[in-house]
Design a protein around this motif. Structure first.
Motif, PDB file in Angstrom:
ATOM      1  N   SER A 142       0.939  -0.979   0.039  1.00  0.00           N
ATOM      2  CA  SER A 142      -0.059  -0.075   0.244  1.00  0.00           C
ATOM      3  C   SER A 142       0.632   1.228  -0.066  1.00  0.00           C
ATOM      4  O   SER A 142       0.671   1.690  -0.211  1.00  0.00           O
ATOM      5  CB  SER A 142      -1.027  -0.095   1.154  1.00  0.00           C
ATOM      6  N   ARG A 182      -6.876   2.186 -10.919  1.00  0.00           N
ATOM      7  CA  ARG A 182      -6.602   2.908  -9.232  1.00  0.00           C
ATOM      8  C   ARG A 182      -6.640   4.551  -9.442  1.00  0.00           C
ATOM      9  O   ARG A 182      -7.118   5.813  -8.942  1.00  0.00           O
ATOM     10  CB  ARG A 182      -5.326   2.545  -8.678  1.00  0.00           C
ATOM     11  N   ALA A 436     -10.436   0.213  -4.516  1.00  0.00           N
ATOM     12  CA  ALA A 436      -8.954   0.256  -3.266  1.00  0.00           C
ATOM     13  C   ALA A 436      -9.180  -1.062  -2.939  1.00  0.00           C
ATOM     14  O   ALA A 436      -7.773  -1.700  -2.505  1.00  0.00           O
ATOM     15  CB  ALA A 436      -9.416   0.691  -2.126  1.00  0.00           C
TER      16      ALA A 436
END
Length: 479
Positions: A142, A182, A436
């Motif tokens: 992440s 994304r 996400a």
């Protein structure tokens, strides 16, 4: 530097090594040093292309022999100030690399950036400056994703600020394409359009990536088949001579099969989104045929099996989604869930179809099974009854949670389907939350979040009652 690039420096060293044999052929060290000195005298004051090429060989030999005058020679070459001569720029950069003069190299790059603001050197200098002050916040997946998206934003600004710089456009596209799933939809589609318009400056054919952008965002679907077909045909043309002559034919053939596999896999996704299940099955079966042709030999390269396993995993998932029977070409390795990487899931705010508010704090303290689905996806709808079984089986367990995320642009059809079938698990309509968690690999998708709010890297694959029991057992294992 966090990214390994292949650019001018790699070419420089390759050129230098190719230029070494004339000196290397002289076995006597004293005679070789004399030959280098003679070459330097003959080259002094010359700036023609032949001289610059010979300087590559001279600098390489001076480095190998640890000549104490190397620094002086590099500085004299730098003083020529031939800023519009790419060969000279390459030579000076190589000289600084040989001498280890990082400060001199930095000053030279800054001067290149000032004099040639649209050049690849100026773009590289700007990137290095940004990267020197921006590091990934954490070394988790992440953390790198967050950093990568910030880097895309920076390069987008650089591209927009240098509209005539092919280098800036190329760097932006090469950074943005891997992150397109994304990006906001309008930005991702703009990236696709820019990639097609400027494909001549890219070191790869962007049509595969553009097709995937359209599939990810359910946009311009009618253009997908031609993009995939044109990309494969272009590769076939580029490999025609290698395949005919046998020169590196095996490598070329493997790359071509990989491209065909990718095209048929994406074509199956296209037909799924067009709701033509029979055509999707045809494309999926072709994908399986090409996968068998890619099966690595037992004595193949160590990374060959891991690459194949990843492709096989995608194909087995595709076969499940289109509803065809599929057996692994090579046995699937069992996942050791105790060793699976976990990455903190960022905070979010979402509302389910019943009006309940959700955020990451609601999930902490619970092991969460997240199912991502769409109305247009028949395998998704087939999974929902088993999701309901899992939800009912966990009833009364406060530390277990089943969440469904619908990615359709309108939630009306999802609301109607849920109501008509009597499903009682929470349904959140949020493309952003799905992105996400994991929408990049298509739907249906099942992922696990542990009690600390960390997303497990592996998807929870399978379907049916066996899958329900597997998830229940896994939830007891994951803490």
């Amino acid at each position: 530097m966090w990214l390994l690039r292949t650019g001018p420096p790699a070419i420089l060293f390759a050129t230098a090594l190719l230029a070494q044999p004339p000196f290397a052929a002289i076995s006597d060290a004293r005679a070789r040093a004399e030959a280098v000195r003679d070459a330097r005298k003959q080259l002094t004051g010359r700036t023609d292309p032949a001289a610059i090429a010979q300087w590559n060989s001279v600098l390489a030999e001076m480095r190998l022999s640890k000549d104490p005058e190397l620094n002086t020679v590099v500085h004299s070459l730098r003083a020529l100030n031939l800023y519009h001569n790419e060969s000279w720029i390459d030579l000076v950069n190589m000289g600084y690399a040989y001498t280890g003069d990082a400060e001199g190299a930095r000053q030279f790059r800054n001067e290149l950036a000032r004099r040639l603001p649209d050049s690849s050197w100026a773009v590289q200098a700007a990137m290095q400056q940004w990267e020197s002050t921006h590091q990934p916040r954490t070394t988790t997946q992440s953390g790198f994703t967050e950093w990568g998206l910030a880097r895309v934003k920076f390069l987008k600004g650089l591209h927009e600020g240098k509209p005539h710089s092919e280098a800036a456009t190329r760097e932006y596209l090469q950074a943005a394409l891997p992150y397109e799933s994304r990006l906001p939809e309008d930005e991702a589609l703009a990236v696709a359009d820019l990639a097609l318009r400027t494909s001549h400056i890219l070191p790869f054919d962007p049509r595969f990536q553009v097709a995937q952008i359209y599939l990810h965002h359910h946009a311009h679907l009618d253009e997908v088949p031609s993009l995939l077909n044109d990309a494969v045909q272009s590769l076939e043309r580029s490999f025609r001579d290698r395949l005919a002559t046998g020169q590196d034919a095996e490598s070329a053939n493997q790359r071509l099969i990989s491209a065909q596999l990718r095209a048929h896999s994406d074509l199956a996704e296209y037909w799924l989104q067009k709701r033509d299940i029979e055509q999707a099955r045809i494309a999926a079966r072709q994908t399986g045929t090409e996968l068998m042709r890619l099966a690595p030999a037992a004595d193949g390269p160590p990374n060959g099996r891991s690459i194949f396993d990843a492709e096989q995993k995608l194909w087995l998932d595709l076969a499940k989604r289109v509803g065809i029977e599929a057996e692994p070409v090579l046995p699937v390795k069992e996942v050791d869930w105790t060793r699976v990487e976990r990455a903190p899931l960022g905070d979010f705010e979402a509302t389910d179809l019943d009006g309940r508010q959700w955020n990451i704090q609601n999930w902490k303290g619970k092991v969460v099974l997240v199912n991502i689905w769409a109305i247009w996806c028949a395998p998704c709808r087939a999974e929902l009854p088993y999701l309901q079984k899992l939800h009912e089986g966990l009833h009364g367990r406060a530390n277990r949670l089943v969440i469904s995320i619908n990615v359709d642009s309108e939630d009306g059809l999802a609301r109607r389907l849920i109501r008509e079938h009597g499903y009682t698990f929470p349904v959140i309509s949020s493309r952003g939350l799905a992105d996400a968690i994991d929408f990049a690999h298509g739907v249906p998708r099942n992922r696990m979040v542990d009690a600390q709010g960390r997303l497990l890297a592996e998807p929870v694959e399978g379907t049916g009652d066996v899958w329900v029991k597997k998830v229940e057992a896994l939830m007891d294992q994951v803490k």
